[in-house]
Design a protein around this motif. Structure first.
Motif, PDB file in Angstrom:
ATOM      1  N   THR A 197       0.871  -1.179   0.000  1.00 55.69           N
ATOM      2  CA  THR A 197       0.000   0.000   0.000  1.00 55.69           C
ATOM      3  C   THR A 197       0.905   1.225   0.000  1.00 55.69           C
ATOM      4  O   THR A 197       1.983   1.218   0.585  1.00 55.69           O
ATOM      5  N   ASP A 198       0.444   2.280  -0.682  1.00 61.45           N
ATOM      6  CA  ASP A 198       1.252   3.485  -0.843  1.00 61.45           C
ATOM      7  C   ASP A 198       1.342   4.275   0.453  1.00 61.45           C
ATOM      8  O   ASP A 198       0.559   4.070   1.388  1.00 61.45           O
ATOM      9  N   ALA A 199       2.274   5.209   0.486  1.00 61.57           N
ATOM     10  CA  ALA A 199       2.389   6.137   1.617  1.00 61.57           C
ATOM     11  C   ALA A 199       1.044   6.806   1.855  1.00 61.57           C
ATOM     12  O   ALA A 199       0.410   7.297   0.918  1.00 61.57           O
ATOM     13  N   GLY A 200       0.588   6.793   3.101  1.00 61.14           N
ATOM     14  CA  GLY A 200      -0.664   7.456   3.451  1.00 61.14           C
ATOM     15  C   GLY A 200      -1.905   6.604   3.324  1.00 61.14           C
ATOM     16  O   GLY A 200      -2.971   6.974   3.829  1.00 61.14           O
ATOM     17  N   THR A 201      -1.811   5.455   2.657  1.00 57.65           N
ATOM     18  CA  THR A 201      -2.962   4.574   2.484  1.00 57.65           C
ATOM     19  C   THR A 201      -3.199   3.765   3.756  1.00 57.65           C
ATOM     20  O   THR A 201      -2.263   3.354   4.434  1.00 57.65           O
ATOM     21  N   HIS A 202      -4.460   3.513   4.061  1.00 59.89           N
ATOM     22  CA  HIS A 202      -4.838   2.797   5.271  1.00 59.89           C
ATOM     23  C   HIS A 202      -5.254   1.355   4.932  1.00 59.89           C
ATOM     24  O   HIS A 202      -5.475   1.013   3.775  1.00 59.89           O
ATOM     25  N   ALA A 203      -5.393   0.528   5.978  1.00 61.43           N
ATOM     26  CA  ALA A 203      -5.872  -0.842   5.773  1.00 61.43           C
ATOM     27  C   ALA A 203      -6.732  -1.280   6.940  1.00 61.43           C
ATOM     28  O   ALA A 203      -6.405  -1.016   8.102  1.00 61.43           O
ATOM     29  N   ARG A 204      -7.818  -1.948   6.617  1.00 58.11           N
ATOM     30  CA  ARG A 204      -8.645  -2.606   7.622  1.00 58.11           C
ATOM     31  C   ARG A 204      -8.398  -4.111   7.624  1.00 58.11           C
ATOM     32  O   ARG A 204      -8.720  -4.783   8.595  1.00 58.11           O
ATOM     33  N   GLY A 205      -7.839  -4.622   6.518  1.00 57.19           N
ATOM     34  CA  GLY A 205      -7.681  -6.066   6.418  1.00 57.19           C
ATOM     35  C   GLY A 205      -6.481  -6.484   5.587  1.00 57.19           C
ATOM     36  O   GLY A 205      -6.596  -7.358   4.725  1.00 57.19           O
ATOM     37  N   GLN A 206      -5.319  -5.874   5.828  1.00 61.57           N
ATOM     38  CA  GLN A 206      -4.094  -6.335   5.163  1.00 61.57           C
ATOM     39  C   GLN A 206      -3.742  -7.720   5.701  1.00 61.57           C
ATOM     40  O   GLN A 206      -3.937  -8.011   6.885  1.00 61.57           O
TER      41      GLN A 206
END
Length: 246
Positions: free
Chosen positions: A52-61
């Motif tokens: 995921t790019d800089a600044g991108t979030h994740a709920r389910g990586q």
């Protein structure tokens, strides 16, 4: 050899992305590996489902790592969530078959992108949605979404340079839900190219304001030219929600 699968949630705002960087400790992968290496007493690398790019979030990586340690899954989870920064959480720790690979076994992903569509910005949504003050024709945006669903060569909607790998992908769902001024865009597909979701989002917004024609989508598919697509929207509105496996 044990194979351990992690389900990870993170706020990417402070980080340079998922992938470990040799000259920085500001990556999600780097933070998790540092704790694992200390816990297990040996250098341990994790494999993520994708970057995921800089600044991108994740709920389910999803990530996995292999170890000969007999440490319990509960202890692994407890150590992570006591020692990781508060903006990174390991939600689940599981033992999986040795052949499981977080990236190679993934069959699809779900992303969401959030837009605050109001002339007045939001003090609370500013970190997790893109403030887009211009009026949108949502009927046009929905029509554009329908044209993007299916199997296409998405190279024109990507920041990829020349590649020998296939750039054909299948989008199974591209939908919008509205909650007041907040627009939630959901993307489900078998895979996504570099910055593909963010460029598609920029294209949808420009079609919704009349800056681009609906027919532009067909032209981008035909010409395979990035410069014909819309802007690349900021990363802070993007979430990796789920990774699918058989």
């Amino acid at each position: 050899m044990r194979n351990i699968k992690l389900t990870i949630e993170y706020d990417g705002g402070r980080y340079l992305g998922w992938q470990r960087l040799g000259n920085s400790d500001k990556t999600i992968q780097g933070k998790i590996e540092a704790i694992l290496t200390k816990l297990l007493g040996t250098t341990t690398e994790i494999v993520g489902s994708g970057r995921t790019d800089a600044g991108t979030h994740a709920r389910g990586q999803i990530a996995n790592f292999k170890t000969n340690s007999t440490i319990s899954l509960t202890e692994i989870g407890d150590v992570f969530n006591h020692q990781l920064p508060r903006d990174i959480v390991v939600k689940k720790v599981e033992e999986v078959p040795e052949r499981f690979h977080a990236r190679y076994n993934a069959t699809g992903k779900k992303y969401s992108y959030h837009v605050w569509n109001n002339s007045i910005p939001s003090a609370f949504e500013r970190h997790y949605s893109f403030h887009f003050p211009e009026e949108l024709n949502l009927d046009l945006v929905n029509q554009a979404c329908e044209k993007l669903i299916g199997t296409h060569d998405f190279i024109g909607f990507s920041s990829l340079k020349k590649t020998k790998k296939s750039t054909v992908r299948t989008i199974k769902e591209l939908s919008i839900t509205q909650e007041g001024s907040l627009l939630h865009f959901t993307f489900v597909g078998d895979g996504f190219l570099y910055k593909m979701v963010r460029i598609i989002m920029g294209t949808l917004l420009e079609i919704g304001t009349g800056k681009m024609e609906l027919a532009s989508i067909d032209e981008i598919f035909e010409n395979k030219t990035r410069s014909e697509a819309g802007m690349t929207v900021p990363s802070h509105g993007l979430f990796l929600d789920e990774v699918y496996y058989n």
